[in-house]
Design a protein around this motif. Sequence first.
Motif, short mmCIF file in Angstrom:
data_model
loop_
_atom_site.label_atom_id
_atom_site.label_comp_id
_atom_site.label_asym_id
_atom_site.label_seq_id
_atom_site.Cartn_x
_atom_site.Cartn_y
_atom_site.Cartn_z
N ARG A 49 50.05 56.63 32.83
CA ARG A 49 48.95 57.57 32.62
C ARG A 49 47.68 56.96 33.19
O ARG A 49 47.50 55.74 33.19
CB ARG A 49 48.77 57.85 31.12
CG ARG A 49 49.92 58.63 30.50
CD ARG A 49 49.80 60.11 30.77
NE ARG A 49 50.91 60.88 30.21
CZ ARG A 49 50.86 62.20 30.02
NH1 ARG A 49 49.79 62.89 30.34
NH2 ARG A 49 51.91 62.82 29.54
N HIS A 54 43.97 59.99 31.19
CA HIS A 54 45.38 59.99 30.78
C HIS A 54 46.19 61.07 31.50
O HIS A 54 47.07 61.70 30.92
CB HIS A 54 45.51 60.12 29.26
CG HIS A 54 45.08 58.89 28.53
ND1 HIS A 54 45.96 58.06 27.88
CD2 HIS A 54 43.85 58.34 28.36
CE1 HIS A 54 45.29 57.06 27.34
NE2 HIS A 54 44.01 57.19 27.63
N VAL A 97 49.13 54.62 27.10
CA VAL A 97 49.54 55.87 26.47
C VAL A 97 49.30 55.79 24.96
O VAL A 97 49.34 54.71 24.37
CB VAL A 97 51.03 56.20 26.74
CG1 VAL A 97 51.29 56.34 28.22
CG2 VAL A 97 51.94 55.12 26.15
N ASN A 98 49.05 56.92 24.37
CA ASN A 98 48.88 57.03 22.93
C ASN A 98 49.97 57.97 22.42
O ASN A 98 49.87 59.18 22.55
CB ASN A 98 47.50 57.59 22.59
CG ASN A 98 47.27 57.72 21.08
OD1 ASN A 98 48.09 57.28 20.27
ND2 ASN A 98 46.16 58.34 20.71
N LEU A 101 54.91 58.42 26.74
CA LEU A 101 54.53 58.74 28.11
C LEU A 101 54.58 60.25 28.35
O LEU A 101 53.69 60.83 28.99
CB LEU A 101 55.46 58.01 29.08
CG LEU A 101 55.25 58.28 30.57
CD1 LEU A 101 53.88 57.80 31.01
CD2 LEU A 101 56.35 57.58 31.38
N ASP A 104 51.51 62.24 25.65
CA ASP A 104 50.39 61.35 25.38
C ASP A 104 49.30 62.15 24.64
O ASP A 104 48.74 63.10 25.19
CB ASP A 104 49.86 60.79 26.69
CG ASP A 104 48.79 59.74 26.50
OD1 ASP A 104 48.28 59.61 25.37
OD2 ASP A 104 48.45 59.04 27.47
#
Length: 443
Positions: A49, A54, A97-98, A101, A104
């Motif tokens: 990202r 992102h 990433v949060n 992937l 995100d």
Amino acid sequence: MTRLGTPYGSRLDRTRPVRFTFEGKAYHGFAGDCIASALAASDQWVLSRSFKYHRPRGIMTMAGAEANTLVQLPSEPNVPADLTPLQDGMMVTAQNVNGSLENDRDAVIDRFGRFLPVGFYYRTFMGPRQDSWLRFWEPMIRRKAGLGIVDVKAPHLSFDKAHLHCDLLVVGAGPAGLSAAISAAQAGADVLLCDDNPEIGGSLTYRRCDPGILFSLAAKAAKLPNLRIMTGTICNGWYEDNWLPLIQGNRLYRTRAREVVLATGAIEQPAVFRNNDLPGIMAGGAVQRLLRHYAVQPGRRAVVLAANDDGYDSALDLVEAGVELAAIVDPRPNAGDRAGELRARGIGILAGAPIEEASGTRGNKHVTRVRIGSRWIDCDLVAVSVGSVPAWQLPCHAGAIVGYDDATARMTLSLPVGAAVRLAGAVAGKSRLQSAMADGRRA
């Protein structure tokens, strides 16, 4: 997994399958694959990202020339997936990433991009009273920023060093570097030739050219006992009195050379249009590397943006690999000299019409179409060949100045008078094969 048959896949050993995981999902490739090629062969095109918004990122150059392919290994961050050889049992994860992937949570930031220009946080959160910045905003932004994770408990690895001396060090084993090394060795010099690729040849290994040229150069080099070739070797800098560190595996060679020739090539550049960063949009050289090095078909229906002959070569390579060519887009008023060869195959060429916009799947995880004027063309691959810049890093270490030539519309490198190094090939603006080889002999 789908692969093209021989003669595609020059780096692959198809008798040796390699298993690995990416984001916890099992994949497999072959010995000789890099991480990115094995994922692409399994139709996994999103690798990371983007740093700020992102946005999904995929292969761009297959040459380590961008941050799109940086991934995380258990004890090593920021690993270039398009340069790192695949190993059995590798556990690879995405960076920045949060959540995951594919989903995100921070991708929502992209919707507010117009309100978050470059450097907005410096202007917004810093002022006469910096307490709020230091105590509240800075930790928050730092948690969102950054790339890989450093494992402070990673196992200790062994590294060693050695010393090398030579009359001439040539960095880059493409057509110019090989020609320079062979000419100097034939004249009696003690020559060291290094390249970061696993084989010699550079662009000769993936570009559309006569394979006999590489065979001839390799045969000449093999007959010269005073020419040492080191592949898989990175020249990490140039320092005073021609001191250069060469890194091969876990060994650092402290190298002192009487003379240095830099034949480091050129770096392909992206084209500028809306959504030009979608996965599936890549440089023409990346397309050719995927085909010839790794036997990966990069798409099923392609649009080629060709502002030079390299774009037409990429188009012909795609057709021969079984990819449907939707169109060739040439932004120049008159199509190049190679247009007739493609028109004879029934392929349409749109001259004087650049790509203005690309559109992707939901979440922008892959390109689905491009717009030329008012016309939309469906595709799952966009190959871009619009020019390149010299690989300037090492020359600038040695004092070179980056400039621009209006006549050729190209970036240039100029060395100061009395410089301790010489340039050869594409890094010196000699991009044509025969002129690059002649320039190597001259250097």
